[in-house]
Enzyme design. Structure first.
Site, PDB file in Angstrom:
ATOM      1  N   GLU A 163     -57.030  -0.974 -48.587  1.00 47.43           N
ATOM      2  CA  GLU A 163     -57.975  -2.046 -48.903  1.00 47.43           C
ATOM      3  C   GLU A 163     -57.406  -2.904 -50.022  1.00 47.43           C
ATOM      4  OE1 GLU A 163     -60.398  -4.668 -48.795  1.00 47.43           O
ATOM      5  OE2 GLU A 163     -61.108  -3.045 -47.493  1.00 47.43           O
ATOM      6  N   ASP A 207     -62.199  -8.825 -40.650  1.00 44.93           N
ATOM      7  CA  ASP A 207     -62.668 -10.204 -40.805  1.00 44.93           C
ATOM      8  C   ASP A 207     -62.471 -10.951 -39.485  1.00 44.93           C
ATOM      9  OD1 ASP A 207     -63.079 -12.902 -41.510  1.00 44.93           O
ATOM     10  OD2 ASP A 207     -62.404 -12.545 -43.559  1.00 44.93           O
TER      11      ASP A 207
END
Length: 263
Positions: free
Chosen positions: A100, A150
């Site tokens: 991340e 995303d």
């Protein structure tokens, strides 16, 4: 790269990740760090030495990292860590690696892992593509998970989506034969692109058949991303692919039904 030591000789926590210059023109993320709480900052200071992996750009011996030989599961873009924490609690027989770039989510998960005493989880605060290319050995992963990446839903931004042909080929290299790729999205248009890319990638076979998807498996919790998408009227698609030898792709049409997490 982080400074390896602080002035007093103690190992320093990593600095906030920033993309390097000139390494990739198009990235699948934009750093929107949001509010970085004091508790999350302390997590980097106190928890990173135990659960964090500093990016070095050199191949890493994952068995040595975890101190054992066990199946390895990599989650790309774990967000706030909800799914990764759930998986680690449910199945301590496997080792989990999370990637991340957004610091608040990493800090939050560091604290959660400490609460759970999850010694079989390690985290990178770095770009997933660079980690895969430079630190993960070919054939060393048993599973890769990409949950709700995303969607870059504006057409002019579709080129930023993570699931592209070059990235899919990289995942095939890192998965062992018999390994698994699990992707989930709540954007139909992104699911269509995933099918376009992954169904056409040599070495991957869709468990549900071409352009197929499966019910949410037990190992993926219903995350806040899923609940948000459903409130907005979106569907949710779980795509499950097996890593197979290229000469077996045509034989995979008769694959067994969805089972519990592969070991």
């Amino acid at each position: 790269m982080t400074d390896p030591f602080s002035s007093d000789g103690a190992k320093a926590p990593p600095k906030p990740y920033t993309p390097g210059d000139g390494r990739r023109e198009i990235r699948s993320f934009v750093l929107r760090q949001g509010r970085f709480t004091p508790a999350q900052q302390r997590a980097f200071e106190d928890r990173w030495p135990r659960f964090g992996l500093d990016y070095t750009g050199t191949p890493r011996d994952l068995d040595a990292v975890f101190g054992r030989t066990a199946p390895k599961v990599l989650e790309i873009g774990f967000g706030n860590g909800e799914a990764l924490r759930f998986a680690a609690r449910q199945d301590p027989s496997r080792d989990y690696i999370g990637l991340e770039v957004h610091a608040p989510g990493v800090g939050r998960l560091l604290n959660a892992l400490a609460d759970d005493d999850s010694g079989h989880v390690r985290l990178y605060h770095h770009d997933a593509v660079e980690v895969l290319q430079n630190e993960i050995a070919d054939g060393s992963l048993d599973e890769v998970r990409i949950y709700f990446p995303d969607p870059w839903h504006k057409k002019r931004h579709n080129k930023r989506r993570l699931v592209q042909p070059e990235f899919a080929a990289l995942l095939v290299r890192k998965l062992r034969p018999g390994g698994r790729l699990h992707a989930a999205t709540d954007w139909r248009d992104y699911a269509e692109q995933m099918w376009d890319v992954l169904d056409a990638t040599p070495g991957l076979a869709n468990r549900a058949g071409p352009r197929g998807h499966v019910p949410r498996p037990d190992w993926r919790p219903e995350t806040h991303f899923q609940r948000r998408g459903e409130k907005l009227g979106h569907g949710v698609w779980d795509l499950l692919y097996d890593r197979i030898e290229r000469d077996r792709i045509e034989d995979h049409a008769g694959a067994p039904a969805l089972d519990s997490p592969a070991r």
